[in-house]
Structure formats: C-alpha cells, structure tokens
Design a protein around this motif. Structure first.
Motif, PDB file in Angstrom:
ATOM      1  N   GLU A  59      25.625 -17.199  27.679  1.00  0.00           N
ATOM      2  CA  GLU A  59      24.629 -17.096  28.744  1.00  0.00           C
ATOM      3  C   GLU A  59      23.703 -18.300  28.746  1.00  0.00           C
ATOM      4  O   GLU A  59      23.344 -18.812  29.808  1.00  0.00           O
ATOM      5  CB  GLU A  59      23.805 -15.814  28.622  1.00  0.00           C
ATOM      6  CG  GLU A  59      22.803 -15.717  29.752  1.00  0.00           C
ATOM      7  CD  GLU A  59      22.090 -14.383  29.853  1.00  0.00           C
ATOM      8  OE1 GLU A  59      21.167 -14.306  30.674  1.00  0.00           O
ATOM      9  OE2 GLU A  59      22.453 -13.451  29.139  1.00  0.00           O
ATOM     10  N   LEU A  60      23.305 -18.774  27.569  1.00  0.00           N
ATOM     11  CA  LEU A  60      22.463 -19.974  27.508  1.00  0.00           C
ATOM     12  C   LEU A  60      23.174 -21.168  28.137  1.00  0.00           C
ATOM     13  O   LEU A  60      22.565 -21.925  28.898  1.00  0.00           O
ATOM     14  CB  LEU A  60      22.104 -20.300  26.060  1.00  0.00           C
ATOM     15  CG  LEU A  60      20.960 -19.504  25.478  1.00  0.00           C
ATOM     16  CD1 LEU A  60      20.905 -19.689  23.968  1.00  0.00           C
ATOM     17  CD2 LEU A  60      19.644 -19.910  26.108  1.00  0.00           C
ATOM     18  N   ALA A  61      24.447 -21.312  27.825  1.00  0.00           N
ATOM     19  CA  ALA A  61      25.219 -22.415  28.404  1.00  0.00           C
ATOM     20  C   ALA A  61      25.282 -22.282  29.922  1.00  0.00           C
ATOM     21  O   ALA A  61      25.123 -23.273  30.645  1.00  0.00           O
ATOM     22  CB  ALA A  61      26.618 -22.441  27.804  1.00  0.00           C
ATOM     23  N   ARG A  62      25.477 -21.059  30.397  1.00  0.00           N
ATOM     24  CA  ARG A  62      25.524 -20.829  31.841  1.00  0.00           C
ATOM     25  C   ARG A  62      24.190 -21.204  32.488  1.00  0.00           C
ATOM     26  O   ARG A  62      24.151 -21.881  33.508  1.00  0.00           O
ATOM     27  CB  ARG A  62      25.861 -19.366  32.145  1.00  0.00           C
ATOM     28  CG  ARG A  62      26.010 -19.067  33.644  1.00  0.00           C
ATOM     29  CD  ARG A  62      26.137 -17.580  33.934  1.00  0.00           C
ATOM     30  NE  ARG A  62      25.019 -16.778  33.471  1.00  0.00           N
ATOM     31  CZ  ARG A  62      23.819 -16.719  34.071  1.00  0.00           C
ATOM     32  NH1 ARG A  62      23.573 -17.440  35.148  1.00  0.00           N
ATOM     33  NH2 ARG A  62      22.865 -15.945  33.601  1.00  0.00           N
ATOM     34  N   LEU A  63      23.075 -20.798  31.860  1.00  0.00           N
ATOM     35  CA  LEU A  63      21.750 -21.122  32.400  1.00  0.00           C
ATOM     36  C   LEU A  63      21.504 -22.629  32.443  1.00  0.00           C
ATOM     37  O   LEU A  63      20.790 -23.131  33.302  1.00  0.00           O
ATOM     38  CB  LEU A  63      20.656 -20.448  31.567  1.00  0.00           C
ATOM     39  CG  LEU A  63      20.542 -18.932  31.679  1.00  0.00           C
ATOM     40  CD1 LEU A  63      19.599 -18.381  30.625  1.00  0.00           C
ATOM     41  CD2 LEU A  63      20.087 -18.533  33.081  1.00  0.00           C
ATOM     42  N   ALA A  64      22.102 -23.346  31.503  1.00  0.00           N
ATOM     43  CA  ALA A  64      21.937 -24.802  31.440  1.00  0.00           C
ATOM     44  C   ALA A  64      23.018 -25.546  32.222  1.00  0.00           C
ATOM     45  O   ALA A  64      23.030 -26.779  32.233  1.00  0.00           O
ATOM     46  CB  ALA A  64      21.938 -25.255  29.981  1.00  0.00           C
ATOM     47  N   ASN A  65      23.927 -24.799  32.856  1.00  0.00           N
ATOM     48  CA  ASN A  65      25.052 -25.398  33.589  1.00  0.00           C
ATOM     49  C   ASN A  65      25.912 -26.288  32.691  1.00  0.00           C
ATOM     50  O   ASN A  65      26.278 -27.409  33.050  1.00  0.00           O
ATOM     51  CB  ASN A  65      24.559 -26.190  34.808  1.00  0.00           C
ATOM     52  CG  ASN A  65      23.958 -25.297  35.851  1.00  0.00           C
ATOM     53  OD1 ASN A  65      24.493 -24.228  36.152  1.00  0.00           O
ATOM     54  ND2 ASN A  65      22.813 -25.700  36.381  1.00  0.00           N
ATOM     55  N   ILE A  66      26.191 -25.772  31.489  1.00  0.00           N
ATOM     56  CA  ILE A  66      27.005 -26.479  30.509  1.00  0.00           C
ATOM     57  C   ILE A  66      28.118 -25.525  30.073  1.00  0.00           C
ATOM     58  O   ILE A  66      27.898 -24.328  29.939  1.00  0.00           O
ATOM     59  CB  ILE A  66      26.161 -26.857  29.264  1.00  0.00           C
ATOM     60  CG1 ILE A  66      24.963 -27.711  29.655  1.00  0.00           C
ATOM     61  CG2 ILE A  66      27.004 -27.572  28.227  1.00  0.00           C
ATOM     62  CD1 ILE A  66      23.976 -27.899  28.520  1.00  0.00           C
ATOM     63  N   HIS A  67      29.300 -26.055  29.821  1.00  0.00           N
ATOM     64  CA  HIS A  67      30.395 -25.229  29.302  1.00  0.00           C
ATOM     65  C   HIS A  67      30.000 -24.756  27.895  1.00  0.00           C
ATOM     66  O   HIS A  67      29.423 -25.521  27.116  1.00  0.00           O
ATOM     67  CB  HIS A  67      31.691 -26.044  29.252  1.00  0.00           C
ATOM     68  CG  HIS A  67      32.875 -25.197  28.970  1.00  0.00           C
ATOM     69  ND1 HIS A  67      33.257 -24.859  27.689  1.00  0.00           N
ATOM     70  CD2 HIS A  67      33.758 -24.593  29.806  1.00  0.00           C
ATOM     71  CE1 HIS A  67      34.330 -24.093  27.747  1.00  0.00           C
ATOM     72  NE2 HIS A  67      34.661 -23.921  29.024  1.00  0.00           N
TER      73      HIS A  67
END
Length: 145
Positions: A59-67
């Motif tokens: 979820e953190l990666a999704r929030l940061a737009n990172i894989h």
C-alpha cells in the motif's frame, strides 16, 4: 551527496538505535542515484503521515506510485532496511516518545502508533528494548500513580 540523501542517512542512524543484535542487515555502502533517494524520501514521508493506520509495504508503494519491489529495493539501498522494518522501527520510536512524554494510557499509545494488537505491541516492544512499555515509562519517570 544531496541534502535529501544526508537526511535519509541521518534517519537511518536514528533508527539503528532500535536495532537488536539478532536483526542482521548488510551495512555496505551502495551507490544510490537521486531518483532512489527521492523515492525513499517519499516513502518515509508517507510512513510518517500514515504510520498510525494499518499499512503494508504494497500500500505504501501504491501511495507513492512506485512498484512494491522497487520500493523495497530502494529502501534497502538507501536506508539498509526493508520498508516493513523501517515502519516497525518508526512506530516503536513514536511509541517510545509518547511513553516518555505523556501519561496517555499504554494501549492508547500502541493503537495510536499503528500496532494492531496489544500483544503484538508488548511482544515487539520488549523484544526490541529489553523492557515492557510500563518499565520503559517508569525509567523515563512518568508512571501514573
């Protein structure tokens, strides 16, 4: 070295205080590009803003737009720990600060810092600090009468 990279390395030094002897990570110096530093900075800012809620590294990666795999690799390269390890250390440091600075109930602190259960908080706190949250607070001089 950029200012952002220096800030991230200082954060790493602070978080190393919560490291236990049985947790091993590579302490090799990795050449990091500015993009990796920016990604790590974005993730640490998101953790700071959202640590009190249920979060996963995905979820953190999704929030940061990172894989997600890029997020974890970036964290390991820049900070030397995984996203989940950083999140746990961040939550523990927040709990320790609140235990030392407030008389808030321990369970309120645990849940407010993002721990999903009191038993998980107590177990992790004792494992990482060598004492219970109540003993930590007593050592800081803030035991409720």
């Amino acid at each position: 070295m950029t200012v952002d990279e220096v800030r991230l390395r200082v954060r790493r030094l602070v978080l190393d205080a919560l490291e236990t002897p049985d947790y091993h990570h590579q302490s090799t110096i990795v050449a990091v590009d500015r993009a990796a530093v920016r990604r790590a900075e974005a993730l640490t800012e998101l953790i700071g803003a959202h640590h009190s809620r249920s979060l996963s590294s995905t979820e953190l990666a999704r929030l940061a737009n990172i894989h997600p795999s890029t997020a974890n690799r970036t964290f390991r390269d820049v900070l030397g720990v995984s996203v989940n390890e950083y999140l746990m250390r961040y939550r523990l440091s927040q709990a320790m600060q609140r235990l030392a600075d407030t008389n808030d109930p321990i369970l309120q602190i645990a849940y407010g810092c993002g721990f999903g259960s009191s038993s998980r908080f107590y177990d992790l706190f004792k494992h990482r600090t060598g004492m219970t949250p109540k003993a930590f607070r007593a050592r800081a001089g803030l035991v409720k009468e």
